[in-house]
Design a protein around this motif. Structure first.
Motif, PDB file in Angstrom:
ATOM      1  N   THR A 286       0.855  -1.179   0.000  1.00  0.00           N
ATOM      2  CA  THR A 286       0.000   0.000   0.000  1.00  0.00           C
ATOM      3  C   THR A 286       0.892   1.231   0.000  1.00  0.00           C
ATOM      4  O   THR A 286       1.768   1.368   0.867  1.00  0.00           O
ATOM      5  N   ILE A 287       0.670   2.112  -0.960  1.00  0.00           N
ATOM      6  CA  ILE A 287       1.436   3.359  -1.060  1.00  0.00           C
ATOM      7  C   ILE A 287       0.508   4.494  -0.656  1.00  0.00           C
ATOM      8  O   ILE A 287      -0.541   4.710  -1.274  1.00  0.00           O
ATOM      9  N   GLY A 288       0.885   5.221   0.377  1.00  0.00           N
ATOM     10  CA  GLY A 288       0.025   6.265   0.919  1.00  0.00           C
ATOM     11  C   GLY A 288      -0.073   7.494   0.041  1.00  0.00           C
ATOM     12  O   GLY A 288       0.691   7.676  -0.913  1.00  0.00           O
ATOM     13  N   GLY A 289      -1.002   8.371   0.377  1.00  0.00           N
ATOM     14  CA  GLY A 289      -1.228   9.585  -0.382  1.00  0.00           C
ATOM     15  C   GLY A 289      -0.030  10.515  -0.379  1.00  0.00           C
ATOM     16  O   GLY A 289       0.671  10.661   0.618  1.00  0.00           O
ATOM     17  N   ASN A 290       0.228  11.113  -1.532  1.00  0.00           N
ATOM     18  CA  ASN A 290       1.251  12.145  -1.718  1.00  0.00           C
ATOM     19  C   ASN A 290       2.682  11.654  -1.502  1.00  0.00           C
ATOM     20  O   ASN A 290       3.606  12.464  -1.376  1.00  0.00           O
ATOM     21  N   VAL A 291       2.879  10.348  -1.476  1.00  0.00           N
ATOM     22  CA  VAL A 291       4.244   9.817  -1.391  1.00  0.00           C
ATOM     23  C   VAL A 291       4.955  10.049  -2.712  1.00  0.00           C
ATOM     24  O   VAL A 291       4.386   9.863  -3.788  1.00  0.00           O
ATOM     25  N   TRP A 292       6.232  10.459  -2.631  1.00  0.00           N
ATOM     26  CA  TRP A 292       7.103  10.612  -3.810  1.00  0.00           C
ATOM     27  C   TRP A 292       8.116   9.477  -3.739  1.00  0.00           C
ATOM     28  O   TRP A 292       8.912   9.394  -2.820  1.00  0.00           O
ATOM     29  N   LEU A 293       8.073   8.569  -4.723  1.00  0.00           N
ATOM     30  CA  LEU A 293       8.829   7.330  -4.615  1.00  0.00           C
ATOM     31  C   LEU A 293       9.653   7.092  -5.875  1.00  0.00           C
ATOM     32  O   LEU A 293       9.129   7.114  -6.986  1.00  0.00           O
TER      33      LEU A 293
END
Length: 323
Positions: A286-293
């Motif tokens: 799960t990748i959370g909101g507004n993450v820059w990856l």
């Protein structure tokens, strides 16, 4: 009668000095064609496929795939097969004409022989027609994923009629076949029609598995070489993009390189996340909101802005079940 026609009939067009303007526009076209080595279409006709024609084709194909929901308002079940057969006949013949235009255009640009292209176009569209039942079955999984994935959805019919993500995915499933078949311009037109209507930008080259759900959808961008597994859910403003664009020795961007993310099965990506480069998002993450990856994460990762900043583990993610 259109306003343009009425104006011409009433003589109002004489106010605009059209003869001179038309002449200058003709000169501009001729100059552009000369500078770019362009050749005229056969018999002076259209050289490129038509965006308007593709819009009509895609609307017809959508109706043929889901006749009682996306077909004509007065359609009845007893005439469903007749409608589907007639609609497909018209749409596939129109698509064949557009495919011929694309193949001839590419051949002219490359200085190649155009003989045999009509037969090639026919074979490509025959393959497309044969693939339509499988595309319908795949779309059924997408519709169900949207229904089960959104607590606000009251029925699968509501999902199909109302959800912009489903419209974008219908276009993508059709466009992806055309892209892989060797008709990338028709595929790109198809995708951009959905992009204009929904704000969801999916390149037709992207590989997307079954049961794909885009919730809300506005601002979603999925790049050409992205690979998305099954049962993936993403939200608005998510970007699956490229981190960098390699250039050749002349400074021209190199094309065709794998430069977009791989998203494995059962991943959820929340609103505003930006995922860049050829990295892998492991299964079930799960990748959370507004993450820059810009780096890969392992399977089962729960990645948020908070645990990225706190660096609670070496890779900055919490494993599910251990939060």
């Amino acid at each position: 009668m259109s306003e343009l026609t009425k104006a011409a009939v009433n003589g109002r067009s004489s106010h605009w000095q059209l003869q001179g303007i038309v002449s200058q526009l003709r000169e501009a076209r001729a100059d552009w064609r000369t500078r770019n080595g362009r050749v005229s279409g056969e018999h002076g006709g259209r050289e490129l496929p038509s965006r308007a024609a593709m819009a009509e084709i895609l609307e017809a194909l959508s109706g043929a795939l889901f006749p009682m929901r996306l077909g004509p308002v007065d359609l009845r079940e007893e005439s469903e097969d007749f409608y589907v057969g007639h609609t497909l006949d018209v749409a596939l013949n129109a698509l064949l004409a557009q495919a011929r235009l694309e193949l001839r255009y590419v051949a002219h640009q490359r200085g190649e022989d155009v003989s045999g292209l009509d037969q090639k176009a026919l074979e490509l569209i025959q393959g497309f027609a044969t693939a339509l039942p499988g595309i319908r079955l795949l779309l059924d999984t997408d519709v169900l994923a949207a229904y089960h994935g959104d607590p606000a959805a009251r029925s699968v019919d509501e999902v199909l009629l109302c959800y912009p993500g489903i419209l974008a995915v219908i276009h993508h499933r059709l466009a992806h076949y055309l892209y892989r078949a060797g008709l990338p311009l028709l595929a790109r037109i198809s995708s951009e029609l959905a992009h204009s209507a929904t704000g969801i930008d999916i390149h037709p080259g992207a590989q997307i598995g079954a049961s794909f759900f885009i919730d809300h959808g506005t601002g979603v961008v999925i790049g050409e070489t992205a690979i998305i597994g099954e049962r993936v859910r993403i939200y608005q403003a998510v970007t699956l993009g490229a981190k960098r664009f390699p250039a050749d020795e002349d400074g021209q961007l190199q094309k065709g390189h794998a430069r977009h993310p791989i998203v494995e099965d059962d991943v959820v990506i929340y609103a505003g996340a930006t995922i860049l480069g050829r990295i892998t998002i492991g299964q079930g993450s799960t990748i959370g909101g507004n993450v820059w990856l810009t780096r890969s994460v392992p399977a089962g990762c729960n990645l948020t802005q908070a645990n990225l900043l706190q660096a609670q583990s070496d890779d900055g993610c919490q494993q599910k079940g251990r939060e």
